[in-house]
Each structure stands twice: as C-alpha cells, then as structure tokens.
Scaffold this active site. Sequence first.
Site, PDB file in Angstrom:
ATOM      1  N   HIS A  36     -83.421  11.204  48.828  1.00  0.00           N
ATOM      2  CA  HIS A  36     -83.420   9.916  48.123  1.00  0.00           C
ATOM      3  C   HIS A  36     -84.551   9.018  48.584  1.00  0.00           C
ATOM      4  O   HIS A  36     -85.211   8.365  47.773  1.00  0.00           O
ATOM      5  CB  HIS A  36     -82.091   9.176  48.370  1.00  0.00           C
ATOM      6  CG  HIS A  36     -81.012   9.505  47.393  1.00  0.00           C
ATOM      7  ND1 HIS A  36     -81.095   9.215  46.071  1.00  0.00           N
ATOM      8  CD2 HIS A  36     -79.803  10.074  47.573  1.00  0.00           C
ATOM      9  CE1 HIS A  36     -79.983   9.606  45.448  1.00  0.00           C
ATOM     10  NE2 HIS A  36     -79.189  10.139  46.346  1.00  0.00           N
ATOM     11  N   ASP A  66     -72.528  11.460  42.784  1.00  0.00           N
ATOM     12  CA  ASP A  66     -73.722  10.746  42.347  1.00  0.00           C
ATOM     13  C   ASP A  66     -73.833  10.711  40.827  1.00  0.00           C
ATOM     14  O   ASP A  66     -74.406   9.778  40.264  1.00  0.00           O
ATOM     15  CB  ASP A  66     -74.978  11.427  42.914  1.00  0.00           C
ATOM     16  CG  ASP A  66     -75.173  11.157  44.402  1.00  0.00           C
ATOM     17  OD1 ASP A  66     -74.569  10.199  44.921  1.00  0.00           O
ATOM     18  OD2 ASP A  66     -75.931  11.914  45.040  1.00  0.00           O
ATOM     19  N   GLU A  92     -71.813   5.179  53.886  1.00  0.00           N
ATOM     20  CA  GLU A  92     -71.735   5.076  52.434  1.00  0.00           C
ATOM     21  C   GLU A  92     -70.981   6.278  51.866  1.00  0.00           C
ATOM     22  O   GLU A  92     -70.049   6.125  51.065  1.00  0.00           O
ATOM     23  CB  GLU A  92     -73.147   5.015  51.859  1.00  0.00           C
ATOM     24  CG  GLU A  92     -73.183   4.958  50.335  1.00  0.00           C
ATOM     25  CD  GLU A  92     -74.573   5.140  49.786  1.00  0.00           C
ATOM     26  OE1 GLU A  92     -74.814   4.718  48.645  1.00  0.00           O
ATOM     27  OE2 GLU A  92     -75.431   5.733  50.480  1.00  0.00           O
ATOM     28  N   HIS A  93     -71.384   7.476  52.255  1.00  0.00           N
ATOM     29  CA  HIS A  93     -70.719   8.720  51.851  1.00  0.00           C
ATOM     30  C   HIS A  93     -70.205   9.436  53.088  1.00  0.00           C
ATOM     31  O   HIS A  93     -70.948   9.600  54.060  1.00  0.00           O
ATOM     32  CB  HIS A  93     -71.698   9.670  51.138  1.00  0.00           C
ATOM     33  CG  HIS A  93     -72.409   9.076  49.971  1.00  0.00           C
ATOM     34  ND1 HIS A  93     -73.721   8.627  50.034  1.00  0.00           N
ATOM     35  CD2 HIS A  93     -72.013   8.871  48.694  1.00  0.00           C
ATOM     36  CE1 HIS A  93     -74.079   8.167  48.854  1.00  0.00           C
ATOM     37  NE2 HIS A  93     -73.066   8.306  48.016  1.00  0.00           N
TER      38      HIS A  93
END
Length: 805
Positions: A260, A358, A324-325
């Site tokens: 990312h 996602d 976050e994940h």
Amino acid sequence: MIPVRRLSELDDEVRDRLLIRGRTGDPAVERAVETIIQDVRDRGDDALLELARRFDGADLEALEVPKSAWDDALTGLDPAVRDALTAAAGTIRRFHEMQRPTATVWEARPGLVLGRRPDPLRRVGVYAPGGRAAYPSSLLMGVVPAKVAGVGQVVVCSPPGPDGRPSPVLMAACAIAGADRLFALGGAGAIAALALGTASVPRVDRVVGPGNAYVAAAKQRLASIVGIDSPAGPSELLVLADGGADPAVAAGEMIAQAEHDPDAAVFLVATSAAVAVAVAEELRRRVPDEPRREVIEAALAGSCALVAEDLAGALAFAERYAPEHLLLLVEVPREALEQVRAAGTVFLGPRSSVAFGDYATGANHVLPTGGRARSYSGLGVDDFIRWTTWQEVDGDAAVELARVAAPLAEAEGLPGHAAAARRAAERGEEAAGVGAAEESAPATAPEGAPRPRAPYRSLTRYDPARPPLELELSANTNLWGACPPAVAALRRAGARPTEYPTPYAETLKAAVAGTWGVDPSTVTTGCGSDDLIDSALRAFCEPGAVVAFPAPTFPMADVFARMNDARPRPVPLGADGVLEAEAVDVLCDADVVYICRPNNPTGALPDRAAVERVLSEARGLVLIDEAYGEFAGESMVGSAIASGRGVVLRTLSKAYGLAGLRVGYAIGDPAAVRAIELSRGPYKVGGPAEAAAAAALLEGWSWMNDIVERTVANRERLADDLRDRGLRVLQSAANFLLVGAADDRAGWAGEVKAGLAARGIGVRAFDALPGFGDAIRVTIGPDPYMRRLAASLGEVLEARPAVTG
C-alpha cells in the site's frame, strides 16, 4: 528481510517505539499541513490550483470533474472491473443497511415523552486516495454508507493525474456508488477545501476517508471546525500466529498490506519462534519478485517478527498495538476473537484474507490506525448521522418535574431557571383542570391506571361516515354481488363454530399460488389486505422507522404506521395523481414504501416505470397495494418477486364481491412474506372464508373478468357523462371515479353528498383533497344504478348552479 525478536527480551522503551507508526505526529508533516491549510483559507481555489501543479503535476482548467466524464469512464471501463465494482458496491450497501440506527421514543412517566432521532448529515466529503495507486474501493467504502445513511450531498475529492482528472476507475466508481460531486483534489489541500469551503468546493459537515500522513494530519488539524471519522493513516496489519500457522499465508498477507505505502506498518507476533523465522524467510525469498518491490521493502524496513511466550502474551501485545487489521492465524480463531477489544477489524483464519475485507466482504475498510483502534471504530453509517433528542411534557408531568427542577436550579444559583419551571407547572395545572372539566367521568383514568402507548392516545377509530342508504356508492365494493362459486363453497362448508380454521390458510395459499403461477413460499394471507399492511409494518418497522407513501392515498397506511411506532411520510403526488421523479427519490429513502396501485381515492394508476424504479432502488420493503388491480388489467407481482424487496397485496373484497368475508393475500419476496406471516399470526382467515376465497380464485375467474369488463365500460360512460356536465373527473383504473367541481369551490363535496343522500344515494365526500380540491368518490355498478346516480346528480347540480361554474 525482517528481524525476529522475542517480546520477553524487549524493554519498555523498545516496545513503545514499536507502537509508533508511519509519520503521524512528525513535526515536518505538521508544519507543511499548517502551511497548506492557511494557504487554502487565504486564497481558496487559486491555492488549490497551485497545489495540483506542485504535487500532482496537473495544470487544472477546473477543479470539478463533470458527471459526463464519470459516465465516459464507466462506459470505457474493463467489463470485469465494472462488474467487480458493482458487486462490491452492492455488498457494501447491504451490510451497511443493517447498521441503520432507529429512533427511540420512551414514555418516562405519564405525560413525559422523550425521543432520540437519527438525522442524516446534509453534506459530507469523502476523500479517495490516489497518488501511488488509485483506490476505487476506498471511494465505495465512503460514498455507499453515506448514501445508505441518507446524506443529502456526497462530495468526493481524489488527486488528479497528469491529465487533470482522477483515474478513470475512480471516476467510474463515483458513478456506481452514487456520489453527487467530484473534485480533482488531493492531500491536505483537499481536506482543507472540504472543511473550509472555497468558491468551487462546498463546505461539508464531515470529512471521511483514509489517506497518507498529510491527509490524517489535516483532518486532525481541522477537527475543530468539521467532523471527521477516525484518523486514518497508512495501512497496518498485525498477523497473530500460533505454532500451526502456515508461514506462506502469513507472509503473503504481510506483502499485500506492505504494498500500500512505504509508511505501512506490517508486523507478525507468533507463539512459535520456528513460525516467526519461517515467515521472515518467506518474505526474504518472495519480496524481490514482487511488482511493487520498492514500496514493500520500504514498509518492511521498520517491521519485525515478534515471538510471544504464549497466545495470551500475543493477544496482550495485540491489545496494546491496536492495529487497523488483525489477522488471527490460530487454531480456534473465534475463541481468540472474544479476547480482542482493540482492532479496527479482525480476520479469522487462513481463508479470511485481509484482501477480501479491502474489496469484497462488504465490511468497511476505512479503519482507525496509529493505535486509535483503542477508542475509535471503523467507518459506518453512524459517521453520517447526528442525533436529535426531543422532550414533550404535558400538564401532570410538568407539575411533578417542577418539584425536582426548581430546587436544583435554586441550589445552583439560577433563579430564572427555577421560576421558568414553576411557571410551566402552573400552566400544566391549568391545562389539567380544563381537561378534567371537558372529560366525562367514565373517560377519566383513575390514578395508576394503565396508559396506552403514545400513538394510541391520539388515534381515533376508523369511521367511513356511511349511514344506511338505499343505493350505497361509497364503499367501492362489487355492486353486481358475490362470486357464485364462492357462494356455493360457503353453502358446502356450512358453519362449524366449534372448529379452528387452518392456522395459515394453506388451501387458500395453494389457490393463490396456482392462480398466479408462483411458488407457495411467495404467498401469505390475512384478514383483508389491510391486515397484511399492519402485519408488514409490525414486522419491518423499528421504532421511528419511516413509512413513505404517495399522498393522498388509502388513509390506513398513515394510521398503521403510527400504530407501529413508525413515522408516516406522505409524499405529494403530481398533477392528476402522477408519481413524479422527485417523489420516487423520497420514497426510495424510506424504511418501508407503500404504493396503492390503482390509487385510492384518486383511481389513478401510478406509472409502471416509476414503481419499477422504486422496487429497484428502495432501501427497504416495498408494499404495492393492488386492491383494485383487477380493474387495471395489470399487476406488479412478477416485478415484486424479482426485486427481492417487493410484496403485492390483493383482496377479494372488490372484484370478487367478498367484502364481508375479509380475505386478503400477499405475493412477493419469500423472506419478506415469511416475516409478514409470522407477524400476522395464525387463524386470521376463518374456515368458511378460506373455502369461499379459494373457490373464487380457482373457479370464479371468468365470472370476475366479466364483472370487470362491465365495470370498466360503465366507468368510462359515466366519466364521459360527468365531464359533459362540466365536472372534473380524474382518469381512473379502478372501480370508482373521483369527481370534482370545475371551479373547485370549497364545500362543494359536502353539499353534493348531502343532496344525493336526500335522494337515497351514498357517496364518499373529500374536503380539499390534496392536489384535487373538494371531490366525491363514486363506486361503479350496474347500468340502473349509474342511470339513477346520473339523474340524481343532475338534480343536485341544477339546484346548485354555482357548483359547475
């Protein structure tokens, strides 16, 4: 590629450094963002154009991207990508529809009613990252929930490419998601424009969406003047693995998130040193061959594989890290999930790839980063609403509340508050005295008596205002009589008052299914179609839900909504009862839509295409009442079933002449029909009524069609006659006509009704019917009845020459 370290060997200072992610809080970032915000505040659009040249290499002619460009991008998009975006948007929409909040109404005590109502924001901004890669999925994650919440205008900002526009896939995603406006703006400048507003960019109520460190810093800097979601920075993943985890799976997921952004934070915590080492080796082997190698290597440069003593230690680190994940590659993921309280979203097991979240699961991927998952949640419908609380106090409650409020106000040194409370109590005592004088003794509830729910204290019983008359033309029933096969079935059934009927009228359901050629799972029955309306609202309306309907229409739609603690929302019809595009937009935003087709009392047939659009775009249940459908010669049954959200209601009271038996049925989406049947309960159709209704459907079809033909012919003859007399007659697709005076004179309907009643004829009068004015509604029947009506109406009109103008 990444070092392997034991958690037990790390001191607190080293552990704390591991918790620092990205460039959040970087003084250089903060200074740059402050400069950009001030520049946008001072120079507006000129600053934005300069920022696009400096950071994006784009020389913009205009900041806003026209919708024609979105459409072109959608047309030119790879069909596989277009289909994937459409599927993803649908899944996101369905998951977020489940999140819609509901209003609460609570009667705290007799006379004190409190409420809390969710209201959608008027305008929001959605930031969709661009830069190193285009992220149409993030655009969907912001725009679709906002539309589900009912936001008035959704404004998207995304960085321009060299051609001055966001990538084509982002523009196509705008079209698919239903965004309202799109601006070619990126970074901190876009956030500043949305928060402050410029000549081109409208100021919004809230800004949402992920972005890099500059975007996150700008959102936090501007949070005092605009609402923001959880500050979202570069992507994060913590993989928690036990000794049975597959190192290849862990490494693959880490690579996927690392690509990312070079500032992405990707870590592993394992309960097995062997697994940690194997994951590190997988990364060393695979990363050099990755297409985005440089980005991945930059992200992994700050990463490591940590080894915990056991699962409890690994979970404790995850709690502190608040990623976050969080991917749980452990033996029993559900058990581990119970101990997780600080993660943006959690993926359970090796098949639950973070990539699915996602793009495809429907859960939102706009999530808190930088450890903020300890106090923030991911983006959802709640981010696009605000709550309005309201308080209603009547006389008795005002007196009681003043005894609490006044002393507390005085104790806090606020005598004005105390005086206001006591004055309200005095007004309450006066009102209570007036009310007591007006009520008769039997109607006054004794102290402590049960009180009905608030809606029932203002409802009145249905009154058709139908005194006995020789020729009754006000009820819209079948004036040719009852269906002969139904009458014969009643005689055969006889009266069995000691026996229960079948709980859910299975024989009748089979007759309905056979008549319409549908599966029995799509059918339920009720005590008239109005029973099914009530049951549907009870099944699908949370307290405060919105029930929308074109108005004017069947009045029980409004009544049943209020009885079920829902909020009725009448949507005005256009001229001649037309369902206009703007009305369809409002209907589609309701929790339940009710459409009477043909409509009562107008007789108009709402345009099929408009109703098809409601079935396609509505966010909730759609009820289509076809009580008069036989006279229209068409039905929406097929469309209702295919839509997955529609239910058609029919009755045997009108065309089949069985009003006294009270039999109705519904055909539609099986899941919706099942819920309605559960709500309506058993034994709603009596045994003789079921036998008669089944016989009418199976054996009385030709008789009914003959009656319909006669009714339609007589309707058109009467309509022509009345128009020749100078009256306004609305085009009807039902077994009645709505008739008004040419000059729309107030009081006309009551005068005509009284004049006809004096001649033994009953009609339904409507005073100032919205969109039409004073009117009478006349049921169509056999020729002798219509000739008598025409003659009598002529006498009434001659006696009142002004009524026709």
